[in-house]
Design a protein around this motif. Sequence first.
Motif, PDB file in Angstrom:
ATOM      1  N   TYR A   1       0.828  -1.207   0.000  1.00 36.61           N
ATOM      2  CA  TYR A   1       0.000   0.000   0.000  1.00 36.61           C
ATOM      3  C   TYR A   1       0.867   1.265   0.000  1.00 36.61           C
ATOM      4  O   TYR A   1       1.921   1.319   0.647  1.00 36.61           O
ATOM      5  CB  TYR A   1      -0.920   0.015   1.228  1.00 36.61           C
ATOM      6  CG  TYR A   1      -2.033  -0.995   1.161  1.00 36.61           C
ATOM      7  CD1 TYR A   1      -3.279  -0.654   0.651  1.00 36.61           C
ATOM      8  CD2 TYR A   1      -1.827  -2.302   1.593  1.00 36.61           C
ATOM      9  CE1 TYR A   1      -4.303  -1.592   0.576  1.00 36.61           C
ATOM     10  CE2 TYR A   1      -2.842  -3.245   1.530  1.00 36.61           C
ATOM     11  CZ  TYR A   1      -4.075  -2.877   1.015  1.00 36.61           C
ATOM     12  OH  TYR A   1      -5.083  -3.807   0.950  1.00 36.61           O
TER      13      TYR A   1
ATOM     14  N   GLU B   1      -1.469   1.208   5.417  1.00 33.61           N
ATOM     15  CA  GLU B   1      -2.651   0.497   4.915  1.00 33.61           C
ATOM     16  C   GLU B   1      -3.934   1.070   5.522  1.00 33.61           C
ATOM     17  O   GLU B   1      -4.944   1.235   4.839  1.00 33.61           O
ATOM     18  CB  GLU B   1      -2.542  -0.996   5.225  1.00 33.61           C
ATOM     19  CG  GLU B   1      -3.711  -1.811   4.665  1.00 33.61           C
ATOM     20  CD  GLU B   1      -3.575  -3.300   4.914  1.00 33.61           C
ATOM     21  OE1 GLU B   1      -4.526  -4.040   4.556  1.00 33.61           O
ATOM     22  OE2 GLU B   1      -2.542  -3.733   5.458  1.00 33.61           O
TER      23      GLU B   1
ATOM     24  N   VAL C   1      -4.673   4.396   3.810  1.00 33.62           N
ATOM     25  CA  VAL C   1      -5.196   4.199   2.452  1.00 33.62           C
ATOM     26  C   VAL C   1      -6.675   3.825   2.504  1.00 33.62           C
ATOM     27  O   VAL C   1      -7.490   4.360   1.742  1.00 33.62           O
ATOM     28  CB  VAL C   1      -4.382   3.107   1.716  1.00 33.62           C
ATOM     29  CG1 VAL C   1      -5.069   2.720   0.414  1.00 33.62           C
ATOM     30  CG2 VAL C   1      -2.964   3.597   1.441  1.00 33.62           C
TER      31      VAL C   1
END
Length: 389
Positions: free
Chosen positions: A115, A220, A223
């Motif tokens: 990510y 992550e 995101v």
Amino acid sequence: VSSTHSNKNSTMTPKNEKTTINYKGKNVSAQKIALMLMRSTMQRSALKIRYAKEIARKSSKKPSLLLFAAIVFVVTYLLMSGTTGLLRCKVKNKVKREVKSKIESIVVHPPSWTYKYTGDKKLSVIIINYNRPTVLQQSTLLPVLTSHEHVDEVLLLHANEATKFEHQHPKVRNIDAVKENDEIGLGIRFKFCNSHVKDGNEWVLVVDDDMEFDAATLTELIVEFSKNPNRIVGKWGRNLNECCDSPDEFYGYSTKSLEGEVEVVLTKFMMLQQNLCRAFDDHSHLIFDDIIKSDSKPLWNGEDIFMSLVANHLYSQDRANNFAMPWLNVTDSEYAKDIVGVSISGNREGSVRGSPEWQKENEIYLSHKLFRGRLWREGKKRLIQNDLE
């Protein structure tokens, strides 16, 4: 086979005539033959039984042991034949399901290091230091946060005079929150989120002091949150069992960790928009006096439930809109395991069931569930009623 009926051309045997069979040169009725066969079978069975009894009598082993041996033989035979194939098939299918699940998890949840957040949002982080400063001083939590490119500041709230310390880093702001902790307890997370977060930082990470994770895991989370900031996102999610609304059923409160859209995300590791903290302060009076102040232990226990309900109320008309990511690699710090003390939610693990320690923890656990279930139902109901008024 012949018939005693006089009409030899007939293919039918009258009911009152007997069918005969040529048996050893004699015509014998079929009924008699059948009786002879039955008698012979019974005699053979009787002989076998007598033979088995005789063997059992002469054997030094008791008949019960022989019976047991026979049962073992039959079971072994079944297992070695069709049953073995069935078991082998079940094991094979189970392995297939596990492999499929692993493959799907890799496809649905790629490794954290894949990510990359390309936006320009900066994070403010809220951490409470109350009774375990050595955990923060020794674990990787603060180093990971301060070295992350998207973390702009860490607000370290020192809520206990006896455990205050100064963490020296340009990104860390050591804040004396002892007075505020006496007034609103765990609610200081959102009070200082509302009043002390740096201007321009719209996103906030709330994390417990005993959590550990790497930089990729935090990325992550960022995101996922960036896909829809109008919700709370974290690792641990909960839903209420709507069918269970009595005190005997803890008002439907469940500790089962869920994935995807959920009603509540726990503050152990949650990300939210900074403006929600003001909304929390604006609505907390709805439950503070008669629920939080009178029953919560410690004060404002259940702040994660009410904050999540406020988010659902503002963003999705009270529908479950928050998001849980249980696959995130966020773990309890090894340094926190040496801290002795009674947990907020009742930690029954490690105690012998029925022991005084277990009973004490179990009482806390049951009381914790009952309180959080009541807070959940009352908080949601009062948020809705407040808008109607």
